[in-house]
Design a protein around this motif. Structure first.
Motif, PDB file in Angstrom:
ATOM      1  N   GLY A   1       0.995  -1.747  -0.090  1.00  0.00           N
ATOM      2  CA  GLY A   1      -0.306   0.285  -0.279  1.00  0.00           C
ATOM      3  C   GLY A   1       0.825   1.364   0.593  1.00  0.00           C
ATOM      4  N   ALA A   2       1.925   1.198  -0.555  1.00  0.00           N
ATOM      5  CA  ALA A   2       3.034   2.166  -0.511  1.00  0.00           C
ATOM      6  C   ALA A   2       3.171   3.358  -1.576  1.00  0.00           C
ATOM      7  CB  ALA A   2       3.512   2.480  -0.067  1.00  0.00           C
ATOM      8  N   ASN A   3       3.081   2.340  -2.998  1.00  0.00           N
ATOM      9  CA  ASN A   3       2.658   3.422  -4.330  1.00  0.00           C
ATOM     10  C   ASN A   3       1.777   4.281  -4.755  1.00  0.00           C
ATOM     11  OD1 ASN A   3       2.159   3.075  -7.408  1.00  0.00           O
ATOM     12  ND2 ASN A   3       4.513   2.928  -6.489  1.00  0.00           N
TER      13      ASN A   3
ATOM     14  N   ASP B   1      -2.289   3.157  -5.432  1.00  0.00           N
ATOM     15  CA  ASP B   1      -3.452   3.693  -4.552  1.00  0.00           C
ATOM     16  C   ASP B   1      -4.697   4.908  -5.422  1.00  0.00           C
ATOM     17  OD1 ASP B   1      -3.070   2.992  -2.234  1.00  0.00           O
ATOM     18  OD2 ASP B   1      -1.240   4.977  -1.963  1.00  0.00           O
ATOM     19  N   ARG B   2      -3.700   5.193  -6.437  1.00  0.00           N
ATOM     20  CA  ARG B   2      -4.680   6.028  -7.165  1.00  0.00           C
ATOM     21  C   ARG B   2      -6.248   5.324  -7.838  1.00  0.00           C
ATOM     22  NH1 ARG B   2      -7.452  10.280  -6.851  1.00  0.00           N
ATOM     23  NH2 ARG B   2      -7.699  11.737  -9.085  1.00  0.00           N
ATOM     24  N   VAL B   3      -5.072   4.175  -8.886  1.00  0.00           N
ATOM     25  CA  VAL B   3      -5.898   3.593  -9.510  1.00  0.00           C
ATOM     26  C   VAL B   3      -6.885   2.867  -8.357  1.00  0.00           C
ATOM     27  CG1 VAL B   3      -5.845   1.029 -10.591  1.00  0.00           C
ATOM     28  CG2 VAL B   3      -4.014   3.338 -10.765  1.00  0.00           C
ATOM     29  N   PHE B   4      -6.607   2.387  -6.984  1.00  0.00           N
ATOM     30  CA  PHE B   4      -7.750   1.832  -6.577  1.00  0.00           C
ATOM     31  C   PHE B   4      -8.707   2.950  -6.648  1.00  0.00           C
ATOM     32  CE2 PHE B   4      -9.547   1.367  -2.418  1.00  0.00           C
ATOM     33  CZ  PHE B   4      -9.929  -0.166  -2.437  1.00  0.00           C
ATOM     34  N   ASP B   5      -8.097   4.188  -5.868  1.00  0.00           N
ATOM     35  CA  ASP B   5      -9.488   5.470  -6.009  1.00  0.00           C
ATOM     36  C   ASP B   5     -10.592   5.349  -7.138  1.00  0.00           C
ATOM     37  OD1 ASP B   5      -8.621   6.020  -3.184  1.00  0.00           O
ATOM     38  OD2 ASP B   5      -7.115   7.451  -3.914  1.00  0.00           O
ATOM     39  N   LEU B   6     -10.214   5.584  -8.076  1.00  0.00           N
ATOM     40  CA  LEU B   6     -10.959   6.027  -9.444  1.00  0.00           C
ATOM     41  C   LEU B   6     -11.858   4.651  -9.411  1.00  0.00           C
ATOM     42  CD1 LEU B   6      -8.530   7.324 -11.938  1.00  0.00           C
ATOM     43  CD2 LEU B   6     -10.108   8.605 -10.736  1.00  0.00           C
ATOM     44  N   PHE B   7     -10.902   3.342  -9.005  1.00  0.00           N
ATOM     45  CA  PHE B   7     -12.048   2.088  -8.882  1.00  0.00           C
ATOM     46  C   PHE B   7     -13.053   2.143  -8.697  1.00  0.00           C
ATOM     47  CE2 PHE B   7     -10.146  -1.389 -12.306  1.00  0.00           C
ATOM     48  CZ  PHE B   7      -9.598  -0.429 -12.673  1.00  0.00           C
TER      49      PHE B   7
END
Length: 220
Positions: free
Chosen positions: A71-73, A77-83
């Motif tokens: 969870g440090a990249n 994180d950004r891709v998860f947030d957009l999904f």
């Protein structure tokens, strides 16, 4: 008849949160019905890989797509947030399919362009500023196990702004980004995952091995 009805009800009750019929999702995405069904099987496996609740949590998402749950990249994180379309910290099945569809080779360039812009718009301001682009370039390089000097990263950022920031206000707006992508189609290279045209046995990884080597552009 009673037994059959009970069995059918039980099967529906076990469906993953946010489940939608494959035919419905296929009609609204770049996937075929068979591909959606395959994604559902994969979704079920991912959604219980760490937390056994039938939902995909960030750690499970990163482990599947990026081969790490640290969870440090920033990129991960950004891709998860957009999904996570509902912004509730987990990814439901419908969100999973609709978001992943953008990475399908048959998805429209317009959809890929918009998603890529949102990926770089880290602060959600509707613009991409130099610091945001710099942070994402560093994150992408880290995810690809590529190492460039600070000066090389600055050159990438400066060159992008020289081409994209047409009004010279120090930030890139959606229209400028769209024009930049038209002139530099390789900027969307990582927005297409060939695996998604035949997703049956393994989940694709977003890890971009040595993409810099062929940045000059090989056509599919």
């Amino acid at each position: 008849m009673g037994c059959a009805s009970s069995s059918s009800s039980s099967k529906r009750a076990k469906r993953a949160p946010g489940y939608e019929e494959p035919a419905v999702l296929a009609a609204q995405t770049a996937f075929t019905v068979n591909e959606v069904e395959a994604l559902y099987e994969l979704y079920k496996k991912l959604s219980v890989s760490i937390v056994k609740d039938g939902l995909i949590h960030k750690e499970e998402f990163q482990l599947a797509l990026f081969r790490t749950s640290k969870g440090a990249n920033l990129f991960a994180d950004r891709v998860f947030d957009l999904f996570d379309l509902k912004r509730n910290g987990v990814i439901e099945f419908g969100e999973f399919v609709r978001s992943l569809s953008i990475f399908h080779p048959k998805a429209s360039v317009a959809d890929k362009t918009k998603f890529a812009f949102r990926l770089y718009d880290l602060r959600g301001t509707g613009f991409v500023e130099k610091e945001e682009l710099r942070e994402m370039v560093v994150a992408l390089l880290d995810e690809s196990d590529l190492c460039l000097s600070d000066s090389a990263v600055e050159e990438i950022v400066d060159n992008t702004f020289r081409q994209a920031d047409s009004n010279g206000d120090g930030r890139i707006d959606p229209k400028e980004w769209e024009e930049f992508v038209k002139k530099n189609p390789t900027s969307l290279k990582n927005m297409s995952l060939p695996y998604l045209q035949d997703i049956t046995t393994a989940f694709p990884s977003f890890v971009m091995h040595s993409e810099v080597e062929d940045y000059g552009g090989k056509n599919k």
